[in-house]
Design a protein around this motif. Structure first.
Motif, mmCIF file in Angstrom:
data_model
loop_
_atom_site.group_PDB
_atom_site.id
_atom_site.type_symbol
_atom_site.label_atom_id
_atom_site.label_comp_id
_atom_site.label_asym_id
_atom_site.label_seq_id
_atom_site.Cartn_x
_atom_site.Cartn_y
_atom_site.Cartn_z
ATOM 1 N N LYS A 53 -44.322 7.912 -37.274
ATOM 2 C CA LYS A 53 -43.300 8.102 -38.251
ATOM 3 C C LYS A 53 -42.842 7.086 -38.600
ATOM 4 N N LEU A 54 -42.784 6.005 -38.395
ATOM 5 C CA LEU A 54 -42.044 4.575 -38.392
ATOM 6 C C LEU A 54 -40.998 4.816 -39.274
ATOM 7 N N GLY A 55 -39.860 3.998 -38.377
ATOM 8 C CA GLY A 55 -38.608 4.503 -39.457
ATOM 9 C C GLY A 55 -37.252 5.844 -38.914
ATOM 10 N N THR A 56 -38.337 6.784 -38.456
ATOM 11 C CA THR A 56 -37.644 7.880 -38.331
ATOM 12 C C THR A 56 -37.441 7.692 -36.798
ATOM 13 N N VAL A 57 -37.261 8.954 -35.937
ATOM 14 C CA VAL A 57 -36.666 8.795 -34.032
ATOM 15 C C VAL A 57 -37.621 10.222 -34.214
ATOM 16 N N GLY A 58 -38.930 10.620 -34.867
ATOM 17 C CA GLY A 58 -39.133 11.494 -34.601
ATOM 18 C C GLY A 58 -38.754 13.554 -35.183
ATOM 19 N N LEU A 59 -39.733 14.038 -33.920
ATOM 20 C CA LEU A 59 -39.670 15.055 -34.233
ATOM 21 C C LEU A 59 -38.373 16.139 -33.552
ATOM 22 N N PRO A 60 -37.802 16.998 -33.538
ATOM 23 C CA PRO A 60 -37.162 17.596 -32.212
ATOM 24 C C PRO A 60 -37.721 18.009 -31.439
ATOM 25 N N ALA A 108 -27.774 12.669 -40.147
ATOM 26 C CA ALA A 108 -29.117 12.159 -40.013
ATOM 27 C C ALA A 108 -30.170 13.563 -41.481
ATOM 28 N N VAL A 109 -31.817 13.833 -41.859
ATOM 29 C CA VAL A 109 -32.158 13.785 -42.638
ATOM 30 C C VAL A 109 -33.454 14.559 -41.985
ATOM 31 N N ARG A 110 -34.006 15.654 -42.740
ATOM 32 C CA ARG A 110 -35.231 15.775 -42.402
ATOM 33 C C ARG A 110 -36.210 15.664 -43.557
ATOM 34 N N ASP A 111 -37.258 15.028 -43.490
ATOM 35 C CA ASP A 111 -38.214 14.994 -43.334
ATOM 36 C C ASP A 111 -39.633 15.936 -44.698
ATOM 37 N N ALA A 112 -39.994 16.328 -45.323
ATOM 38 C CA ALA A 112 -41.370 17.795 -45.817
ATOM 39 C C ALA A 112 -41.766 17.619 -44.409
ATOM 40 N N GLU A 113 -41.715 16.557 -43.629
ATOM 41 C CA GLU A 113 -43.514 16.791 -42.746
ATOM 42 C C GLU A 113 -42.296 17.348 -40.726
ATOM 43 N N GLY A 114 -40.829 17.231 -40.787
ATOM 44 C CA GLY A 114 -40.379 17.341 -40.254
ATOM 45 C C GLY A 114 -39.489 16.530 -39.536
ATOM 46 N N PHE A 115 -39.558 15.103 -39.638
ATOM 47 C CA PHE A 115 -39.296 14.144 -39.127
ATOM 48 C C PHE A 115 -37.839 13.926 -39.189
ATOM 49 N N ILE A 116 -37.156 13.348 -38.355
ATOM 50 C CA ILE A 116 -36.004 13.278 -38.512
ATOM 51 C C ILE A 116 -34.980 11.608 -38.456
ATOM 52 N N THR A 117 -34.496 11.097 -39.574
ATOM 53 C CA THR A 117 -33.965 10.386 -39.760
ATOM 54 C C THR A 117 -32.946 9.720 -39.349
ATOM 55 N N VAL A 118 -31.739 9.057 -38.305
ATOM 56 C CA VAL A 118 -30.731 9.226 -38.504
ATOM 57 C C VAL A 118 -30.598 7.896 -39.312
ATOM 58 N N THR A 119 -29.156 8.216 -39.978
ATOM 59 C CA THR A 119 -28.802 7.637 -41.052
ATOM 60 C C THR A 119 -26.894 7.312 -40.654
ATOM 61 N N GLY A 120 -26.905 6.962 -39.872
ATOM 62 C CA GLY A 120 -25.313 6.655 -39.208
ATOM 63 C C GLY A 120 -24.410 7.778 -38.793
ATOM 64 N N ARG A 121 -23.137 7.552 -38.107
ATOM 65 C CA ARG A 121 -22.327 8.176 -37.119
ATOM 66 C C ARG A 121 -21.451 7.946 -38.707
#
Length: 528
Positions: free
Chosen positions: A338-345, A401-414
């Motif tokens: 998924k674009l813009g995410t670091v993917g799944l765990p 980070a935040v997880r979306d409904a499909e389980g993909f993770i977006t890193v939002t910062g440090r």
């Protein structure tokens, strides 16, 4: 074995170096195993198992045994990996310190590690580095048997070795490697891995990338860093891929390497991708048909950069996310991204996002990433040589980070980079991504600075794509895309951004440099 791996199911059963190399020797004796692009040298799987045994016998003769540390000081080259494999062959511990570290740090680490042997590459000045045993210079390995006058190691290898005379090797719980963190803001830490952590990290890589024995991979980063070890070295061992290595990335030679060697997968970092995007050399997908996949890790990649790269070169790009103490934390998969995410765990990472009280955050709620499980490091070395544990604990990474409904993770910062403006939390990476999506900007970074009214205020530093780009143009671009509280109050222009050798922007150094930069625009926060 399942207990050792805490119930994690292994797609490839654990095996040691002698078993793996013998397997590939019997399977593909004439297939190239490792190719050194800078030295134009290579070794086949048929020759690799025998040479590894000879190196192992030499190390034994030097007094190195199971659990002893071998300090490797070298640029990236075939010989470095040969010695590494010989070290693991006898159950010793590979300590590949990055030679770009401060020399004082290298000396301090050598004193801390107390290596049984120090091996350093010809041309590097490390003869004074001391261990508990010999310090030996090595030069080029000559496959035709000719000696290298600058070599004190390979030319003295035994002519042949009976594998039965060598130690049995190692198991998954034996210590495998000690390497350094990047040390972007503080003194680097020495991270300790066992073979279980390496094996699980490699399996996580294979799950993300889908590599097979037919792949020809490219790695141009230092094997002193964990990322190159688990992205490239471990899949080479676990699948028997052909591994191509270079001292460093070359903008002018990259596509030539792809074409000449039929590279199918290459490592990537944001700096490299931005260089290929912003300074194209005229190559298209038709020119590099074998290269089907690249990764990007070290720093977040915006969805816009991701799309631009895939469109320009026709290469599938996968964003990954990891850290030295944990191996891979998350990653997009070759079969699901998924674009813009670091993917799944990552498959073998025990991943949880928690709130300030340590409770798991629900979907859509930002929190701090924590990690755990048998893929994590044993720990880090204390000053007295004992290990500060990581394994067995739930470790906070410092990443939001935040997880979306499909389980993909977006890193939002440090957590340490978070800008708190008038009680509002602002993640600078959000602004970074918007800057990087602009055709006006080569690269840019946001950061917080003290403000007497709001506590902190947002500013940004930008490297314009062309000399005629103005601060006012950038300000107008940002105002149209950000809510007013997140619009940088000041925009500074710079010729480049300070980065670590792994491509991470060093915001602390950038903040210190602000007084020396040109203030290109002051953005009115009352503007519409």
């Amino acid at each position: 074995m399942d207990d050792i791996f805490s119930g994690h199911q292994l797609d490839i059963p654990f095996a040691s170096v002698p078993v793996l190399l013998a397997r590939y020797r019997d399977r593909d004796p004439d297939r190239l195993a490792i190719v050194d692009l800078d030295q134009d040298s290579a070794i086949t799987f048929g020759a690799l198992a025998d040479l590894t045994d000879r190196i192992a016998a030499k190390l034994v003769a030097l007094g190195v045994g199971k659990g002893d540390k071998v300090l490797l000081l070298s640029d990236e080259c075939l010989e470095k990996l040969l010695i590494w494999l010989g070290t693991w062959r006898i159950g010793a511990v590979a300590c590949p310190l990055n030679i770009e570290l401060n020399n004082e740090y290298i000396g301090d680490f050598a004193a801390l590690l107390k290596p049984k042997a120090v091996l350093y590459q010809n041309g590097l000045d490390y003869a004074a580095i001391a261990g508990d045993g010999p310090t030996i210079r090595f030069g080029a390995w000559k496959k035709d048997g000719a000696g290298d006058p600058a070599d004190d190691f390979f030319r003295s290898l035994p002519a042949r070795v009976d594998p039965a005379t060598l130690p049995d090797g190692y198991g998954p719980t034996d210590m495998a490697g000690i390497f350094c963190t990047s040390g972007t803001t503080d003194r680097p830490k020495a991270v300790v891995y066992d073979h279980a952590a390496y094996w699980l990290s490699g399996l996580s890589t294979l799950d993300m990338l889908g590599l097979t024995e037919d792949d020809r991979t490219l790695e141009y980063r230092s094997f002193g860093w964990n990322s190159a070890q688990v992205l490239s070295l471990m899949p080479f061992l676990q699948r028997g891929t052909t591994l191509h290595i270079a001292k460093r990335f070359s903008h002018s030679r990259f596509f030539e390497w792809i074409q000449k060697y039929g590279i199918t997968f290459s490592a990537g970092v944001p700096t490299v991708l931005n260089m290929l995007l912003n300074k194209p050399l005229g190559y298209t997908a038709d020119d590099i048909p074998t290269l089907r996949l690249m990764t990007c890790s070290t720093a977040p990649l915006s969805a816009e950069q991701w799309v631009k790269f895939e469109t320009m070169y026709g290469i599938k790009l996968l964003q990954l996310y990891g850290m030295s103490e944990a191996g891979w934390i998350c990653g997009n998969r070759h079969y699901k991204a998924k674009l813009g995410t670091v993917g799944l765990p990552a498959k073998h990472q025990e991943f949880v996002i928690v709130d300030g009280e340590g409770k798991e955050c629900p979907v859509g709620v930002e929190g701090e990433v924590t990690i755990g499980g048998p893929q994590t490091a044993l720990g880090t070395l204390r000053e007295d040589g004992t290990i500060e544990p990581v394994r067995g604990l739930r470790i906070k990474t410092g990443d939001l980070a935040v997880r979306d409904a499909e389980g993909f993770i977006t890193v939002t910062g440090r957590t340490k980079d978070l800008i708190i403006r008038g009680g509002m939390n602002i993640a600078p990476v959000e602004i970074d991504n918007i800057l990087m999506a602009s055709d006006l900007v080569l690269e840019g970074a946001a950061l917080g600075v003290p403000d007497p009214i709001y506590g902190e205020e947002v500013v940004c530093v930008v490297v314009p794509k062309t000399p005629d780009v103005t601060g006012d143009q950038i300000a107008a671009y940002l105002r149209a895309r950000l809510p007013l509280p997140k619009v940088p109050k000041k925009i500074y222009l710079a010729e480049s951004l300070p980065k670590s050798d792994r491509g991470k922007v060093l915001r602390d150094r950038l903040r210190d440099a602000l007084p020396e930069l040109t203030e290109a625009a002051v953005v009115s926060l009352k503007a519409s």
